[in-house]
Design a protein around this motif. Structure first.
Motif, mmCIF file in Angstrom:
data_model
loop_
_atom_site.group_PDB
_atom_site.id
_atom_site.type_symbol
_atom_site.label_atom_id
_atom_site.label_comp_id
_atom_site.label_asym_id
_atom_site.label_seq_id
_atom_site.Cartn_x
_atom_site.Cartn_y
_atom_site.Cartn_z
ATOM 1 N N VAL A 11 0.858 -1.186 0.000
ATOM 2 C CA VAL A 11 0.000 0.000 0.000
ATOM 3 C C VAL A 11 0.896 1.239 0.000
ATOM 4 N N GLN A 12 0.399 2.302 -0.570
ATOM 5 C CA GLN A 12 1.151 3.546 -0.552
ATOM 6 C C GLN A 12 1.013 4.235 0.805
ATOM 7 N N ALA A 13 1.986 5.049 1.114
ATOM 8 C CA ALA A 13 1.926 5.820 2.353
ATOM 9 C C ALA A 13 0.637 6.628 2.399
ATOM 10 N N GLY A 14 0.011 6.614 3.580
ATOM 11 C CA GLY A 14 -1.267 7.288 3.744
ATOM 12 C C GLY A 14 -2.465 6.381 3.522
ATOM 13 N N GLY A 15 -2.215 5.200 3.008
ATOM 14 C CA GLY A 15 -3.291 4.268 2.731
ATOM 15 C C GLY A 15 -3.688 3.454 3.950
ATOM 16 N N SER A 16 -4.587 2.503 3.717
ATOM 17 C CA SER A 16 -5.129 1.685 4.803
ATOM 18 C C SER A 16 -5.105 0.211 4.438
ATOM 19 N N LEU A 17 -5.016 -0.607 5.452
ATOM 20 C CA LEU A 17 -5.161 -2.053 5.331
ATOM 21 C C LEU A 17 -5.896 -2.558 6.552
ATOM 22 N N ILE A 57 -7.464 -2.147 26.048
ATOM 23 C CA ILE A 57 -6.730 -2.150 24.790
ATOM 24 C C ILE A 57 -5.397 -1.451 24.987
ATOM 25 N N TYR A 58 -4.385 -1.994 24.353
ATOM 26 C CA TYR A 58 -3.047 -1.400 24.367
ATOM 27 C C TYR A 58 -2.646 -1.060 22.940
ATOM 28 N N TYR A 59 -2.019 0.112 22.787
ATOM 29 C CA TYR A 59 -1.413 0.487 21.501
ATOM 30 C C TYR A 59 0.013 0.952 21.746
ATOM 31 N N GLU A 60 0.895 0.530 20.895
ATOM 32 C CA GLU A 60 2.256 1.054 20.914
ATOM 33 C C GLU A 60 2.190 2.517 20.495
ATOM 34 N N ASP A 61 3.054 3.335 21.069
ATOM 35 C CA ASP A 61 2.947 4.782 20.870
ATOM 36 C C ASP A 61 2.924 5.208 19.400
ATOM 37 N N SER A 62 3.718 4.565 18.585
ATOM 38 C CA SER A 62 3.834 5.027 17.197
ATOM 39 C C SER A 62 2.589 4.754 16.357
ATOM 40 N N VAL A 63 1.674 3.917 16.863
ATOM 41 C CA VAL A 63 0.478 3.595 16.072
ATOM 42 C C VAL A 63 -0.788 4.185 16.675
ATOM 43 N N LYS A 64 -0.659 4.817 17.820
ATOM 44 C CA LYS A 64 -1.841 5.409 18.464
ATOM 45 C C LYS A 64 -2.487 6.432 17.542
ATOM 46 N N GLY A 65 -3.811 6.335 17.425
ATOM 47 C CA GLY A 65 -4.544 7.248 16.562
ATOM 48 C C GLY A 65 -4.599 6.801 15.114
ATOM 49 N N ARG A 66 -3.819 5.775 14.759
ATOM 50 C CA ARG A 66 -3.808 5.289 13.376
ATOM 51 C C ARG A 66 -4.303 3.851 13.253
ATOM 52 N N ASP A 72 -14.120 -10.096 17.399
ATOM 53 C CA ASP A 72 -15.464 -10.640 17.296
ATOM 54 C C ASP A 72 -15.373 -12.059 17.824
ATOM 55 N N ASN A 73 -15.712 -12.238 19.083
ATOM 56 C CA ASN A 73 -15.557 -13.556 19.699
ATOM 57 C C ASN A 73 -16.494 -14.588 19.071
ATOM 58 N N ALA A 74 -17.618 -14.170 18.583
ATOM 59 C CA ALA A 74 -18.537 -15.104 17.936
ATOM 60 C C ALA A 74 -17.925 -15.697 16.677
ATOM 61 N N LYS A 75 -17.049 -14.938 16.039
ATOM 62 C CA LYS A 75 -16.385 -15.408 14.824
ATOM 63 C C LYS A 75 -14.958 -15.867 15.090
ATOM 64 N N SER A 76 -14.534 -15.825 16.352
ATOM 65 C CA SER A 76 -13.163 -16.208 16.710
ATOM 66 C C SER A 76 -12.151 -15.454 15.853
ATOM 67 N N THR A 77 -12.373 -14.182 15.704
ATOM 68 C CA THR A 77 -11.541 -13.375 14.815
ATOM 69 C C THR A 77 -11.159 -12.070 15.506
ATOM 70 N N VAL A 78 -9.914 -11.666 15.289
ATOM 71 C CA VAL A 78 -9.444 -10.376 15.764
ATOM 72 C C VAL A 78 -8.964 -9.577 14.554
ATOM 73 N N TYR A 79 -9.169 -8.275 14.600
ATOM 74 C CA TYR A 79 -8.854 -7.411 13.468
ATOM 75 C C TYR A 79 -7.855 -6.333 13.869
ATOM 76 N N LEU A 80 -7.143 -5.855 12.876
ATOM 77 C CA LEU A 80 -6.299 -4.678 13.067
ATOM 78 C C LEU A 80 -6.529 -3.763 11.870
ATOM 79 N N GLN A 81 -7.244 -2.674 12.115
ATOM 80 C CA GLN A 81 -7.458 -1.663 11.080
ATOM 81 C C GLN A 81 -6.280 -0.701 11.133
ATOM 82 N N MET A 82 -5.604 -0.572 10.017
ATOM 83 C CA MET A 82 -4.417 0.278 9.957
ATOM 84 C C MET A 82 -4.660 1.401 8.964
#
Length: 125
Positions: A11-17, A57-66, A72-82
Motif C-alpha cells: 500500500v502507498q503511504a497514507g493508505g489503509s489495510l 486495549i493497548y497500543y504502541e505509541d507510534s500507532v496510536k490514533g492510526r 469478534d468472539n462469535a467469529k473467533s476473529t481479531v482485526y487490526l485496522q491500519m
C-alpha cells in the motif's frame, strides 16, 4: 490449533489495510489477543492488544490514533485496522493469543502462547 492472519499487502503511504486473524481448532474468546510486528533487523514488538472481553486495549505509541484493534468472539476473529500507514510500518505482522484465560491487554510477547504465521505489510513512500 491455528491462528491464520490475512490482509497484508502493498500500500502507498497514507493508505489503509485491515488485517484479520481467524482461529481454528479451538476458540480464543477467553484469551487476550495481540498483534505484533517484526521489521527486518528489528525485534518483534507488540503494536496492539485487546483483553478477552475487549474492555482493555493497548497500543504502541507510534500507532496510536492510526491503528484500531477489535475482536469478534462469535467469529473467533481479531482485526487490526491500519490507517494513515507510513513506510516505517513495513513489517511482517503476527497475531497471537494469550496463554492465560481471561487475560488483559498484554504487550509482552511472553504472555502469548499461540502464534499465527505472519502476513507481510509493505508501505511504499
Amino acid at each position: 490449533v491455528q491462528l491464520q492472519a490475512s490482509g497484508g499487502g502493498v500500500v502507498q503511504a497514507g493508505g489503509s489495510l485491515r488485517l484479520s486473524c481467524a482461529a481454528s481448532g479451538r476458540t480464543f474468546s477467553r484469551n487476550a489477543m495481540g498483534w505484533f510486528r517484526q521489521a527486518p533487523g528489528k525485534e518483534r514488538e507488540c503494536v496492539a492488544s485487546i483483553s478477552w472481553r475487549g474492555g482493555s486495549i493497548y497500543y504502541e505509541d507510534s500507532v496510536k490514533g492510526r491503528f484500531t484493534i477489535s475482536r469478534d468472539n462469535a467469529k473467533s476473529t481479531v482485526y487490526l485496522q491500519m490507517d494513515s500507514l507510513k513506510p516505517e510500518d513495513t513489517a511482517v505482522y503476527y497475531c497471537a493469543a494469550g496463554g492465560a484465560l481471561y487475560g488483559g491487554a498484554y504487550s509482552s510477547s511472553g504472555e502469548y502462547n499461540y502464534w499465527g504465521r505472519g502476513t507481510l505489510v509493505t508501505v511504499s513512500s
